[in-house]
Design a protein around this motif. Structure first.
Motif, PDB file in Angstrom:
ATOM      1  N   HIS A 120       0.810  -1.216   0.000  1.00  0.00           N
ATOM      2  CA  HIS A 120       0.000   0.000   0.000  1.00  0.00           C
ATOM      3  C   HIS A 120       0.845   1.270   0.000  1.00  0.00           C
ATOM      4  O   HIS A 120       0.343   2.343  -0.335  1.00  0.00           O
ATOM      5  N   LYS A 123       2.074   3.121  -4.112  1.00  0.00           N
ATOM      6  CA  LYS A 123       0.744   3.381  -4.672  1.00  0.00           C
ATOM      7  C   LYS A 123       0.698   3.222  -6.186  1.00  0.00           C
ATOM      8  O   LYS A 123      -0.274   2.732  -6.747  1.00  0.00           O
ATOM      9  N   HIS A 124       1.759   3.644  -6.873  1.00  0.00           N
ATOM     10  CA  HIS A 124       1.731   3.663  -8.330  1.00  0.00           C
ATOM     11  C   HIS A 124       2.671   2.666  -8.994  1.00  0.00           C
ATOM     12  O   HIS A 124       2.433   2.259 -10.117  1.00  0.00           O
ATOM     13  N   ARG A 163      -3.703  -2.048  -7.046  1.00  0.00           N
ATOM     14  CA  ARG A 163      -3.385  -1.097  -8.123  1.00  0.00           C
ATOM     15  C   ARG A 163      -4.647  -0.704  -8.895  1.00  0.00           C
ATOM     16  O   ARG A 163      -4.840   0.464  -9.236  1.00  0.00           O
ATOM     17  N   ASN A 166      -6.687   1.646  -6.768  1.00  0.00           N
ATOM     18  CA  ASN A 166      -6.097   2.986  -6.783  1.00  0.00           C
ATOM     19  C   ASN A 166      -6.322   3.677  -8.125  1.00  0.00           C
ATOM     20  O   ASN A 166      -6.575   4.889  -8.186  1.00  0.00           O
ATOM     21  N   TYR A 185       0.505   4.566 -13.550  1.00  0.00           N
ATOM     22  CA  TYR A 185       0.610   3.254 -12.913  1.00  0.00           C
ATOM     23  C   TYR A 185       1.582   2.325 -13.635  1.00  0.00           C
ATOM     24  O   TYR A 185       1.571   1.118 -13.420  1.00  0.00           O
TER      25      TYR A 185
END
Length: 218
Positions: A120, A123-124, A163, A166, A185
């Motif tokens: 986590h 994030k990307h 992913r 997000n 991403y």
């Protein structure tokens, strides 16, 4: 597991794990003085996530509150959102209460917590199983064993799920194009991103954005 602005309850059963995710930031729910003491420091500072264990007596109140919050959020009752907020506040209180107490969880749960925190936090980026294992000083087989035991899935599947969650949030909260989101991403192509997104959400990124932005506007 609960981190800043999010809550995950992982419940084990004989057949399948249950994972709840509830986005929650208790800003504006308390007086300014109480918010300064019990909310802002825990949002502005970075704290590791926390996994709740249903076998631990101390954690059961938070898990029960999570169950009630989920049920109330699914209800059409006029007071359901208010009730769910009360239950989420119980969870938040439990988190900050436990933060400075000695760790009592098993070493396996601690390792899973650290693995989830690693995922986590990225994030990307396209975190791989090798990177995840190396970062947590575990073997790849041990990572897979822990995920299978506690989450009922593989590390790779869980990483992709996070992913895609997000990415969906990015589509709803930013003005980035589909191509820009795919690049953010770290997908090699827009078509690969669209294909992966559709496999996870059963809808294309563009259709997802139109559908849920329309619902928000209503």
């Amino acid at each position: 597991m609960i981190g800043p602005n999010q809550f995950y309850s992982i419940r084990l059963s004989t057949s399948v794990s249950r994972v709840y995710e509830i986005s929650f930031t208790p800003q504006g729910t308390l007086s300014t003085l109480l918010e300064d003491i019990y909310v802002r420091p825990y949002i502005e500072n970075h704290y590791p996530p926390y996994m709740y264990d249903s076998n631990q007596k101390q954690d059961r109140a938070a898990l029960q509150a999570a169950e009630k919050a989920v049920n109330r959020l699914l209800s059409n009752d006029d007071f359901s959102l208010f009730d769910s907020l009360l239950h989420l506040t119980v969870i938040w209180r439990h988190r900050i209460q436990r933060m400075n107490e000695p760790m009592y969880r098993s070493s396996s749960l601690n390792r899973v917590t650290n693995l989830l925190h690693s995922i986590h936090s990225e994030k990307h980026s396209r975190l791989t199983l090798t990177q995840l294992a190396d970062h947590n000083k575990l073997s790849k087989s041990e990572c897979c064993r822990l995920f299978t035991r506690y989450l009922g899935t593989s590390p790779s599947q869980y990483i992709q799920s996070v992913r895609m969650h997000n990415a969906a949030n990015t589509l709803l909260t930013t003005q980035l194009s589909i191509a820009e989101t795919a690049q953010l991403y770290e997908y090699s192509s827009v078509s690969h991103f669209v294909q992966t997104f559709k496999a996870h959400h059963s809808i294309t990124p563009l259709a997802y954005r139109k559908k849920y932005q329309t619902k928000r506007a209503e």
